[in-house]
Write a protein that holds these residues in place. Structure first.
Motif, mmCIF file in Angstrom:
data_model
loop_
_atom_site.group_PDB
_atom_site.id
_atom_site.type_symbol
_atom_site.label_atom_id
_atom_site.label_comp_id
_atom_site.label_asym_id
_atom_site.label_seq_id
_atom_site.Cartn_x
_atom_site.Cartn_y
_atom_site.Cartn_z
ATOM 1 N N GLN A 1 15.013 35.629 -20.707
ATOM 2 C CA GLN A 1 15.989 35.023 -19.807
ATOM 3 C C GLN A 1 17.413 35.296 -20.231
ATOM 4 O O GLN A 1 18.267 35.576 -19.398
ATOM 5 C CB GLN A 1 15.737 33.507 -19.719
ATOM 6 C CG GLN A 1 14.316 33.155 -19.356
ATOM 7 C CD GLN A 1 14.072 33.280 -17.862
ATOM 8 O OE1 GLN A 1 14.960 33.629 -17.100
ATOM 9 N NE2 GLN A 1 12.850 32.988 -17.441
ATOM 10 N N VAL A 2 17.658 35.206 -21.538
ATOM 11 C CA VAL A 2 19.036 35.389 -21.995
ATOM 12 C C VAL A 2 19.458 36.858 -21.859
ATOM 13 O O VAL A 2 20.623 37.159 -21.635
ATOM 14 C CB VAL A 2 19.198 34.861 -23.443
ATOM 15 C CG1 VAL A 2 20.602 35.088 -23.968
ATOM 16 C CG2 VAL A 2 18.864 33.379 -23.490
ATOM 17 N N THR B 1 18.668 38.884 -19.462
ATOM 18 C CA THR B 1 18.806 39.335 -18.065
ATOM 19 C C THR B 1 20.240 39.717 -17.673
ATOM 20 O O THR B 1 20.454 40.820 -17.171
ATOM 21 C CB THR B 1 18.222 38.284 -17.096
ATOM 22 O OG1 THR B 1 17.001 37.845 -17.649
ATOM 23 C CG2 THR B 1 17.998 38.836 -15.728
ATOM 24 N N PRO B 2 21.244 38.826 -17.876
ATOM 25 C CA PRO B 2 22.594 39.230 -17.436
ATOM 26 C C PRO B 2 23.103 40.471 -18.166
ATOM 27 O O PRO B 2 23.785 41.304 -17.558
ATOM 28 C CB PRO B 2 23.470 38.011 -17.753
ATOM 29 C CG PRO B 2 22.674 37.131 -18.612
ATOM 30 C CD PRO B 2 21.230 37.454 -18.394
ATOM 31 N N PHE B 3 22.762 40.594 -19.448
ATOM 32 C CA PHE B 3 23.227 41.774 -20.202
ATOM 33 C C PHE B 3 22.580 43.046 -19.665
ATOM 34 O O PHE B 3 23.205 44.093 -19.580
ATOM 35 C CB PHE B 3 22.904 41.615 -21.697
ATOM 36 C CG PHE B 3 23.582 40.429 -22.320
ATOM 37 C CD1 PHE B 3 24.940 40.480 -22.625
ATOM 38 C CD2 PHE B 3 22.898 39.256 -22.558
ATOM 39 C CE1 PHE B 3 25.583 39.386 -23.185
ATOM 40 C CE2 PHE B 3 23.532 38.163 -23.108
ATOM 41 C CZ PHE B 3 24.875 38.223 -23.419
ATOM 42 N N SER C 1 21.605 43.480 -16.589
ATOM 43 C CA SER C 1 22.247 43.774 -15.295
ATOM 44 C C SER C 1 23.554 44.514 -15.519
ATOM 45 O O SER C 1 23.901 45.433 -14.780
ATOM 46 C CB SER C 1 22.525 42.485 -14.533
ATOM 47 O OG SER C 1 21.329 41.854 -14.230
ATOM 48 N N LEU C 2 24.278 44.088 -16.556
ATOM 49 C CA LEU C 2 25.565 44.698 -16.864
ATOM 50 C C LEU C 2 25.392 46.171 -17.252
ATOM 51 O O LEU C 2 26.097 47.046 -16.731
ATOM 52 C CB LEU C 2 26.218 43.922 -18.020
ATOM 53 C CG LEU C 2 27.721 44.043 -18.143
ATOM 54 C CD1 LEU C 2 28.422 43.430 -16.942
ATOM 55 C CD2 LEU C 2 28.196 43.339 -19.429
ATOM 56 N N GLU D 1 8.615 36.124 -11.807
ATOM 57 C CA GLU D 1 8.996 34.969 -12.640
ATOM 58 C C GLU D 1 7.948 34.625 -13.698
ATOM 59 O O GLU D 1 8.227 33.891 -14.642
ATOM 60 C CB GLU D 1 9.345 33.730 -11.779
ATOM 61 C CG GLU D 1 8.189 33.089 -11.075
ATOM 62 C CD GLU D 1 7.935 33.705 -9.701
ATOM 63 O OE1 GLU D 1 7.231 33.068 -8.919
ATOM 64 O OE2 GLU D 1 8.421 34.811 -9.422
ATOM 65 N N ILE E 1 18.835 29.149 -20.504
ATOM 66 C CA ILE E 1 18.173 29.982 -19.492
ATOM 67 C C ILE E 1 18.866 29.824 -18.129
ATOM 68 O O ILE E 1 19.161 30.803 -17.450
ATOM 69 C CB ILE E 1 16.674 29.614 -19.387
ATOM 70 C CG1 ILE E 1 15.954 30.086 -20.665
ATOM 71 C CG2 ILE E 1 16.027 30.220 -18.158
ATOM 72 C CD1 ILE E 1 14.511 29.653 -20.759
ATOM 73 N N CYS F 1 22.158 31.591 -18.131
ATOM 74 C CA CYS F 1 22.007 33.050 -18.079
ATOM 75 C C CYS F 1 21.603 33.506 -16.685
ATOM 76 O O CYS F 1 22.025 34.581 -16.243
ATOM 77 C CB CYS F 1 20.971 33.516 -19.109
ATOM 78 S SG CYS F 1 21.649 33.475 -20.737
ATOM 79 N N LEU G 1 24.745 33.542 -14.701
ATOM 80 C CA LEU G 1 25.557 34.686 -15.135
ATOM 81 C C LEU G 1 25.031 35.987 -14.511
ATOM 82 O O LEU G 1 25.794 36.840 -14.054
ATOM 83 C CB LEU G 1 25.512 34.780 -16.666
ATOM 84 C CG LEU G 1 26.493 35.738 -17.321
ATOM 85 C CD1 LEU G 1 27.929 35.284 -17.075
ATOM 86 C CD2 LEU G 1 26.231 35.808 -18.829
ATOM 87 N N ASP G 2 23.709 36.094 -14.465
ATOM 88 C CA ASP G 2 23.083 37.283 -13.890
ATOM 89 C C ASP G 2 23.419 37.406 -12.397
ATOM 90 O O ASP G 2 23.703 38.489 -11.894
ATOM 91 C CB ASP G 2 21.569 37.213 -14.107
ATOM 92 C CG ASP G 2 20.895 38.509 -13.721
ATOM 93 O OD1 ASP G 2 21.434 39.568 -14.094
ATOM 94 O OD2 ASP G 2 19.856 38.478 -13.042
ATOM 95 N N ILE H 1 26.959 38.645 -12.036
ATOM 96 C CA ILE H 1 27.090 40.088 -12.283
ATOM 97 C C ILE H 1 26.593 40.873 -11.075
ATOM 98 O O ILE H 1 27.210 41.826 -10.625
ATOM 99 C CB ILE H 1 26.335 40.491 -13.576
ATOM 100 C CG1 ILE H 1 27.070 39.915 -14.792
ATOM 101 C CG2 ILE H 1 26.228 42.020 -13.721
ATOM 102 C CD1 ILE H 1 26.319 40.031 -16.091
#
Lengths: 656, 157
Positions: A297-298, A300-302, A304-305, A440, B107, B110, B113-114, B117
């Motif tokens: 989960q943590v 995921t945003p990285f 995407s980046l 999920e 979670i 994040c 945040l996703d 983005i």
């Protein structure tokens, strides 16, 4: 002036490597976990060579790592030995200290972990301790660099006074007289006349140390010497010597060490839960699950980046260079092929972060202890589980950590089953496929694969031990140090060390493999993807995998995954000719599996269990020294993976 | 201030117990939807499946909650007979729930945040089961302060 060498020795998990790093400015791997150092490491403190030896409880060599430590002290004769002691557990740590005093070597005693000593309100009289041990004693809290500069000064001072002092610790009269008699017999022979360690050899003879007897047998007149000295050895000598050492230690503790009674212990409190007979294993599984949830989960945003950057970069290159062979190489080969692995960097770094946290806090050794209870019931060695947990990071250090297992057969079993444990290189493949097929629920699927790896590993160990490598059950000794709150500095350093290895691999072996893959995919020039060299090669092998319903592209992934498991993803990206990264790559791969979750899962099971990468195989060969076992691990991996993947499809076919 | 610690701990235990029971009740209710043969249909009008997540998530969450339930019931029953044990349980359970709640916050953060983005807010479920677990994090925050004073508490009782 000849080069000066000092050696660091001590019980496992007393912070030797932290002291080593503080003295030399190195960044060697440390953990709150016994057995991290399995081979000697060297570094420099000014002009002095510092050697970090594996942890050992005694100098009676049984396991390989203990033997490394003992042989180094005796044969390489360092000018100074630094014995690192866990100051919170002086009684047990002093035993090795007394053994060192039997060898003709200068010793400095370093009482480490003084920060915890202060927290526990323990009082230690260093001056008195110095008198008892007849050697300098200094206190440190190496994790905070406390006392390190004083230690450096003391080392230099001791090295200057080069002559050895007669500062041995003596036993009672009866034992001392027999030690002298053995020494007298040995000095009659030329080979022993110049030996500085006659006292140590004599004590080891009384203890019936097999390695010492072997050495004596090797020399001329060896049998005669043994005949003479055996008359002086009594059956109970080993016990007498040990009890003499322990009574001396008791005297030291009585006079130098005061611990408050009924002190509330955080570790004791937490262990009520973590080591509980019924709760221990479920809590371990929950922690494992939380680790994967966090990783997934943590990250995921990285991810995407990174994906966004790759996408923009691809468009920019096409705009600048147009459609050409060079732009195909840059976009399809490097950005999509190589980039499809780089995108998983956040996952890998985050998993290493959690593993480092668990290691440094002291929880992983508890997990091994909890699992030992279960493994012992199955007739397995608990130490194997320590090695299996290390395998979550990378199988190579995990295979090497099996060195601390005394029984040769147990060691072989541990090495063989380590390949069943899911290393971080397989994680990108799971994330990509599980993410698109189970969305999920992907975290749960990855968790199930890791769990399956452990279950298969344990089952295979059981089979190997029952039918191939039958061995006597040996005891599992694992020291459970206090829990420590990991320092940010060391946790980040550990994460970086492990992640750096992944980056190095990505920069070398993976990059080269991806370029070869791109070449084989593009050539012959102008051909359609189904006529490329790569596809033709995959088509030739594919019939073997027909029963598993794996297509040509999946087979190519499996073959190139033999070089490095991460390459499986690149193979998919290149073969499917997907220009954007993850969003369209995942669904296209899923279509490759006939949109069947069962086939997709069986492919993941195959990736989990099949032959380890080339580097891991090299380590297996190095550790076993046997071509037979290395070939066995390849065949066993392939056979097991094929069987399990087939089983998944068979069972899955019934229910889904 | 330290004289109030027993009352604060009791309050923490009661609040935790309330939220744990609420989560367990939702979990059990969601079983009705998760196992179609029990309800005879797979309709989920109030989105319970979204709250309780996948099967492994469901089982692990249920295990943690039942474990916490046992811890807090034991703590409350021991409060008068053996306060030291009761406080150990409240602090131990507090750390467990701080971990679970903290993980939920991380979670959820994040995931947002996703979305930022990707600039894609379609289909985002603003309400999720995480919220109840996030509450557990805030309820148990005072445990950290109490833990710092552990020597006073444990040596006193």
């Amino acid at each position: 002036m000849s080069e000066q060498t000092i050696a660091l020795i001590g019980n496992p998990n007393v912070g030797k490597t932290v002291v080593f790093n503080a003295l030399t400015g190195s960044k060697a791997h440390v953990a709150n976990w016994p057995g991290v150092t399995v081979e000697k490491k060297t570094g420099k403190m000014d002009n002095i060579t510092v050697v970090d030896l594996p942890g050992t409880y005694s100098l009676t060599a049984t396991a390989i790592d203990d033997l490394i430590a003992r042989n180094y002290i005796l044969e390489d004769s360092p000018q100074l030995v630094i014995d690192i002691l866990d100051a919170t557990n002086l009684e047990r740590n002093l035993y090795l200290g007394l053994l060192l005093k039997e060898i003709n070597v200068s010793v400095i005693f370093v009482l480490n972990m003084m920060d915890i000593v202060r927290k526990k309100k323990i009082q230690i009289d260093l001056k008195k301790l110095e008198k008892y041990l007849k050697s300098p004693v200094i206190s440190t809290a190496a994790i905070n660099d406390e006392g390190i500069s004083d230690l450096k000064k003391l080392i230099k001072q001791e090295l200057k006074s080069s002559s050895l002092k007669d500062d041995r610790v003596l036993y009672d009269e009866e034992i001392e007289s027999r030690i002298t008699q053995i020494k007298d017999i040995l000095t009659k022979y030329d080979q022993f006349q110049k030996d500085d360690n006659l006292r140590w050899i004599s004590i080891k003879i009384l203890e019936k140390d097999e390695k010492v007897f072997e050495k004596i047998r090797e020399i001329p007149d060896g049998e005669k010497i043994i005949g003479d000295i055996e008359k002086l050895v009594k059956k109970e000598d080993r016990i007498l010597l040990a009890s003499a050492r322990y009574s001396y230690i008791s005297e030291i503790i009585k006079n130098c060490y005061k611990s408050p009674r009924n002190h509330f212990s955080v570790s004791g409190f937490l262990d009520q839960f973590f080591l509980d007979k019924y709760l221990g294993i479920p809590i371990f599984l929950v922690i494992l699950w939380a680790m994967f949830e966090f990783t997934f989960q943590v990250a995921t945003p990285f991810m995407s980046l990174i994906e966004l950057i790759q996408e923009k970069l691809g468009v920019l290159i096409i705009n600048l260079l147009g459609e050409s062979l060079l732009s195909s190489f840059l976009v399809d080969g490097l950005i999509n092929g190589f980039g499809s692995i780089i995108i998983f960097l956040p996952n890998i770094f985050l998993m290493f972060l959690v593993l480092s946290f668990l290691e440094d806090s002291g929880y992983l050794s508890r997990a091994a202890f909890v699992m030992d209870r279960f493994m012992y019931k199955l007739g397995l060695h608990g130490r194997s589980f320590v090695s299996l947990i290390l395998g979550f990071g990378c199988n190579i250090p995990a295979i090497m950590s099996a060195r601390s297992i005394e029984s040769e057969k147990d060691r072989l079993v541990t090495i063989m089953i380590n390949q069943n444990i899911s290393c971080s290189a397989r994680l990108p493949v799971y994330i990509l496929i599980a993410g698109v097929v189970w969305r999920e629920n992907a975290g749960g699927i990855v968790f199930s694969l890791y769990l399956l790896g452990i279950i298969v590993g344990i089952s295979m160990a059981l089979i190997l031990q029952k039918f191939v490598l039958k061995s006597e059950r040996s005891l599992f000794l694992l020291e459970l140090g206090d829990y420590r709150f990991p320092t940010v500095k060391y946790t980040v350093i550990h994460m970086w060390e492990r992640g750096r290895e992944f980056l190095k691999k990505a920069g070398k072996i993976i990059l080269v493999t991806v370029i070869i893959l791109w070449f084989l995919q593009v050539f012959p020039l102008g051909s359609s993807p189904n006529e490329s060299y790569l596809y033709t090669f995959g088509k030739f092998i594919q019939p073997i995998f027909s029963p598993l319903h794996f297509g040509v592209i999946a087979v190519i992934g499996i073959i190139f995954g033999f070089i490095a498991k991460e390459v499986v993803i690149s193979a998919f990206a290149l073969m499917l000719g997907v220009s954007e990264s993850l969003p369209s790559l995942g669904p296209t791969i899923f279509m490759e599996f006939g949109s069947s979750p069962v086939i997709a899962y069986s492919f993941l099971v195959f990736i989990l269990l099949y032959t380890p990468c080339v580097a891991a195989l090299g380590t297996i060969y190095q550790e076993t020294g046997s071509k037979k076992w290395t070939i066995f691990s390849v065949l066993y991996g392939l056979g097991l993976a094929y069987f399990m993947a087939f089983l998944v499809q068979l069972i899955g076919g019934v229910y889904f | 201030m330290k004289e109030n610690y027993p009352q604060i701990m009791k309050l923490i235990a009661v609040l935790n117990l309330f939220f744990i029971c609420l989560i367990i009740a939702l979990e059990v209710l969601s079983l009705w939807i998760k196992i179609p043969f029990l309800s005879g249909e797979t309709l989920d009008p109030i989105g319970l499946s979204e709250i309780t997540g996948s099967w492994p998530d469901f089982l692990i969450r249920l295990f943690i909650m039942v474990l916490s339930l046992i811890i807090y019931i034991s703590a409350l029953t021991n409060l008068k007979l053996n306060p030291s044990k009761a406080y150990s349980f409240i602090i131990g359970g507090g750390f467990l729930l701080l971990g679970i709640g903290g993980l939920s916050i991380l979670i959820y953060g994040c995931q947002i945040l996703d979305l930022l983005i990707q600039m894609n807010f379609e289909g985002w479920n603003w309400y999720s089961g995480f919220h109840l677990e996030m509450m557990l994090f805030f309820i148990n925050l005072p445990v950290l302060r109490i833990w710092k004073k552990k020597y006073i508490i444990f040596e006193k009782v």
